[in-house]
Design an enzyme around this catalytic site. Structure first.
Site, PDB file in Angstrom:
ATOM      1  N   GLY A  39       0.794  -1.214   0.000  1.00 23.36           N
ATOM      2  CA  GLY A  39       0.000   0.000   0.000  1.00 23.36           C
ATOM      3  C   GLY A  39       0.829   1.267   0.000  1.00 23.36           C
ATOM      4  O   GLY A  39       0.427   2.279  -0.600  1.00 23.36           O
ATOM      5  N   ARG A  67       2.910 -11.699   6.307  1.00 22.80           N
ATOM      6  CA  ARG A  67       3.788 -11.774   7.482  1.00 22.80           C
ATOM      7  C   ARG A  67       5.258 -11.575   7.102  1.00 22.80           C
ATOM      8  O   ARG A  67       6.064 -11.144   7.930  1.00 22.80           O
ATOM      9  CB  ARG A  67       3.620 -13.128   8.183  1.00 22.80           C
ATOM     10  CG  ARG A  67       2.354 -13.242   9.022  1.00 22.80           C
ATOM     11  CD  ARG A  67       2.351 -14.531   9.829  1.00 22.80           C
ATOM     12  NE  ARG A  67       1.340 -14.522  10.882  1.00 22.80           N
ATOM     13  CZ  ARG A  67       1.305 -15.356  11.894  1.00 22.80           C
ATOM     14  NH1 ARG A  67       2.250 -16.289  12.005  1.00 22.80           N
ATOM     15  NH2 ARG A  67       0.357 -15.284  12.807  1.00 22.80           N
ATOM     16  N   LYS A 140      20.408   0.565  15.019  1.00 20.91           N
ATOM     17  CA  LYS A 140      21.725   0.023  15.370  1.00 20.91           C
ATOM     18  C   LYS A 140      22.806   0.620  14.491  1.00 20.91           C
ATOM     19  O   LYS A 140      23.907   0.946  14.970  1.00 20.91           O
ATOM     20  CB  LYS A 140      21.714  -1.502  15.245  1.00 20.91           C
ATOM     21  CG  LYS A 140      23.073  -2.145  15.511  1.00 20.91           C
ATOM     22  CD  LYS A 140      23.005  -3.657  15.483  1.00 20.91           C
ATOM     23  CE  LYS A 140      24.374  -4.272  15.766  1.00 20.91           C
ATOM     24  NZ  LYS A 140      24.315  -5.750  15.869  1.00 20.91           N
ATOM     25  N   HIS A 275      -1.504  20.770  49.603  1.00 22.42           N
ATOM     26  CA  HIS A 275      -0.346  19.919  49.898  1.00 22.42           C
ATOM     27  C   HIS A 275      -0.718  18.440  49.920  1.00 22.42           C
ATOM     28  O   HIS A 275      -0.334  17.690  50.814  1.00 22.42           O
ATOM     29  CB  HIS A 275       0.304  20.334  51.215  1.00 22.42           C
ATOM     30  CG  HIS A 275       0.759  21.756  51.230  1.00 22.42           C
ATOM     31  ND1 HIS A 275       1.502  22.324  50.215  1.00 22.42           N
ATOM     32  CD2 HIS A 275       0.546  22.751  52.142  1.00 22.42           C
ATOM     33  CE1 HIS A 275       1.753  23.591  50.502  1.00 22.42           C
ATOM     34  NE2 HIS A 275       1.169  23.885  51.659  1.00 22.42           N
ATOM     35  N   GLY A 304      -4.918  29.389  48.211  1.00 22.16           N
ATOM     36  CA  GLY A 304      -3.800  28.876  47.431  1.00 22.16           C
ATOM     37  C   GLY A 304      -3.893  27.401  47.126  1.00 22.16           C
ATOM     38  O   GLY A 304      -2.908  26.784  46.727  1.00 22.16           O
ATOM     39  N   GLU A 327      -5.202  28.003  43.088  1.00 22.75           N
ATOM     40  CA  GLU A 327      -4.199  27.674  42.075  1.00 22.75           C
ATOM     41  C   GLU A 327      -4.839  26.996  40.864  1.00 22.75           C
ATOM     42  O   GLU A 327      -4.516  27.313  39.719  1.00 22.75           O
ATOM     43  CB  GLU A 327      -3.128  26.754  42.667  1.00 22.75           C
ATOM     44  CG  GLU A 327      -2.210  27.414  43.676  1.00 22.75           C
ATOM     45  CD  GLU A 327      -1.096  28.204  43.013  1.00 22.75           C
ATOM     46  OE1 GLU A 327      -1.030  28.236  41.778  1.00 22.75           O
ATOM     47  OE2 GLU A 327      -0.292  28.806  43.758  1.00 22.75           O
ATOM     48  N   ARG A 436      -1.220   8.616  66.079  1.00 18.82           N
ATOM     49  CA  ARG A 436      -2.620   8.798  65.692  1.00 18.82           C
ATOM     50  C   ARG A 436      -3.365   9.743  66.635  1.00 18.82           C
ATOM     51  O   ARG A 436      -4.261  10.475  66.219  1.00 18.82           O
ATOM     52  CB  ARG A 436      -3.314   7.425  65.636  1.00 18.82           C
ATOM     53  CG  ARG A 436      -4.625   7.451  64.876  1.00 18.82           C
ATOM     54  CD  ARG A 436      -5.010   6.066  64.436  1.00 18.82           C
ATOM     55  NE  ARG A 436      -4.028   5.507  63.510  1.00 18.82           N
ATOM     56  CZ  ARG A 436      -3.986   5.789  62.212  1.00 18.82           C
ATOM     57  NH1 ARG A 436      -4.859   6.618  61.688  1.00 18.82           N
ATOM     58  NH2 ARG A 436      -3.069   5.238  61.452  1.00 18.82           N
ATOM     59  N   ASP A 468      -7.122   5.429  74.002  1.00 18.49           N
ATOM     60  CA  ASP A 468      -6.837   6.863  74.165  1.00 18.49           C
ATOM     61  C   ASP A 468      -7.501   7.728  73.097  1.00 18.49           C
ATOM     62  O   ASP A 468      -8.068   8.785  73.401  1.00 18.49           O
ATOM     63  CB  ASP A 468      -5.328   7.126  74.217  1.00 18.49           C
ATOM     64  CG  ASP A 468      -4.552   6.461  73.092  1.00 18.49           C
ATOM     65  OD1 ASP A 468      -5.187   5.845  72.206  1.00 18.49           O
ATOM     66  OD2 ASP A 468      -3.303   6.554  73.099  1.00 18.49           O
TER      67      ASP A 468
END
Length: 514
Positions: A39, A67, A140, A275, A304, A327, A436, A468
């Site tokens: 082609g 092929r 190559k 952040h 920001g 931003e 934590r 806690d």
């Protein structure tokens, strides 16, 4: 100059013909002889340019259903033959092998064929053999041969032909060779990943192209933004920037984190992020209400920051954003009125991002010194249900809804992570502390400062091994906690919750984010 080589013969065999006419016309004008197949040969001749058939050179027609076309010593000898090697030159003369100085070839569209849902048989036939062999051989022997391995390199070749005619420098040929090996490695990565399938034994990828950034995390660091050739949803690499300054390294990190949060929500949702941590997030019946509640969750930290929504951004939302320094604003689409309002903020980066959901695993790469970590992105979502309850106090429907929301948010906060929520929006965030309790204290004090002192929900990305954190939460008005569970001391936190009348769910899954 000794490294200047003139192109006398070119082999051209491509799948895509777009833009090829300009190249072959210029080559013909420069007196370059053309070789081609099938082609491509017909295309060249349709331009009124003579072109020799490869099969006339080799004495073999295209066989085995196409092929085997170019796999022949007269073709590869012409490409690989070293012009300054006496032995090579003698053999090329003896076997009537012509020198081929330029190879223009591209590869069968393997990845597009896979994406189309084609059968295995059709996919196999799109594994290029001749093309990839031509590319590697020409690359190559870049000392003598120019290789153009993709239509993306047509323009650099056209520029050379226009400025210097059919002659190239060693530096130019080496650049084309480098680009060619980039094409071949990317192609082979796609093939490997298809064969590997669901095994996920390895993940291989090749990056093509990069954008130089002004600097990295800090001004003294250089940085580039690399993107895959394969389009992806929830990806900044394929976002449309409608307005604003160029994205910085930190912008990209933050915006990517925002997109990962948005990915987890189906209902109208808005997240404000700073952040790489959410500082305000909300779901609501409308995107306008979600924006308002996300903003009110933390009016200070949003300054920001980045805002992302999962619905079309409307004029009402844009008006709410107008007085705030942001931003980046991210949405799947924008109304014309919204864009007009946002356009008044010239430096604001406005990004349109495809937010199409997909069940396909998403690879995530993290660089480390001298290496790279690879894992699947954490896209798993657990729905909080009454069956997860481990305490005597059982959750109400309203508590379950808030715990479900908090659980989705806390997975996107850096560990140790705590999210305090009420009425489907955040009111306190504790991120990245070394313990934590410290994260919980930050989040709870934020909620208290905002006037929220009762009916609060606390979500923790990791288990609570002691009582806690539970005791602290109760002091600030927390009535329900959702956490993964899994500590050998789970009973301590359960007992403390029972003592204080707090409902607690164990999801059985942790979502650490380091």
């Amino acid at each position: 100059m000794a490294d200047i080589k003139r192109i006398k013969t070119a082999l051209v065999s491509v799948f895509y013909k777009d833009g090829l006419d300009q190249i072959v016309t210029k080559l013909h004008e420069e007196g370059v002889e053309l070789l081609s197949t099938g082609g491509t040969q017909s295309f060249i001749e349709s331009l009124g340019i003579p072109c020799q058939k490869v099969e006339d050179l080799t004495g073999y027609p295209s066989i085995l259903g196409g092929r085997v076309k170019t796999l022949h010593p007269k073709v590869f000898g012409g490409i690989l033959g070293r012009r300054e090697c006496d032995t090579d030159r003698v053999q090329m003369v003896n076997y009537e092998i012509p020198e081929i100085d330029l190879v223009i070839v591209d590869l069968y569209p393997f990845d597009q064929t896979v994406a189309s849902g084609a059968s295995d048989e059709d996919i196999i036939e799109k594994i290029d053999i001749g093309g990839i062999s031509l590319i590697r051989a020409a690359a190559k022997n870049y000392n003598d041969v120019v290789i153009v391995a993709s239509k993306d390199q047509y323009q650099p070749l056209a520029d050379i032909l226009e400025s210097r005619g059919a002659s190239t420098t060693l530096e130019e040929r080496r650049w084309f060779a480098k680009e060619a090996f980039g094409v071949s490695s990317y192609y082979d990565s796609h093939i490997f990943n298809w064969f590997d399938g669901d095994d996920h034994s390895q993940f291989r990828t090749a990056i093509n192209g990069s954008k130089h950034l002004r600097y990295g995390e800090n001004p003294h660091q250089t940085a580039n933004f690399y993107s895959s050739l394969e389009p992806a949803s929830f990806s900044l690499a394929f976002a449309k920037q409608i307005q604003g300054k160029e994205l910085s390294y930190n912008n990209i990190q933050d915006a990517n984190a925002a997109l990962n949060v948005v990915r987890d929500f189906d209902e109208p949702f808005c997240v404000a992020l700073k952040h790489m941590n959410p500082c305000g997030a909300a779901v609501a019946d409308t995107i306008e209400k979600a924006w308002q509640e996300a903003y009110e969750a933390d009016k200070v930290s949003i300054y920001g920051g980045i805002v992302a929504v999962n619905r079309e951004l409307t004029a009402e939302v844009a008006l709410g954003m107008k007085p705030i320094f942001l931003e980046i604003v991210i949405a799947p689409s924008f109304t014309p009125e919204a864009l007009e309002i946002l356009s008044a903020k010239k430096n604001l980066r406005v990004l349109q991002v495809d937010m199409t959901k997909s069940a396909a695993p998403v690879p995530q790469f993290i660089s480390v010194n001298g290496g790279m970590l690879a894992q699947q992105l954490d896209t798993q979502i657990e729905k909080c249900t009454a069956e997860m309850c481990v305490t005597k106090a059982k959750p109400t429907a309203a508590q379950l809804a808030d715990m479900d929301f908090g659980w989705k948010i806390v997975k996107h906060i850096k560990s140790n992570a705590i999210a305090v929520v009420r009425d489907n929006h955040t009111i306190g965030v504790g991120a990245g502390q070394t313990n934590r309790v410290g994260s919980a204290e930050i989040a709870l004090k934020e909620a208290q400062a905002a006037g929220f002192t009762e009916g609060l929900i606390l979500a923790s990305d990791g288990f609570l091994p002691f009582g806690d954190t539970v005791a602290l939460a109760a002091q600030y008005g927390v009535t329900a906690i959702v956490q993964p569970g899994g500590s050998i001391r789970d009973e301590e936190s359960i007992a403390k919750a029972d003592e204080l009348g707090i409902t607690m769910l164990f999801t059985g899954v942790r979502h650490f984010k380091h």
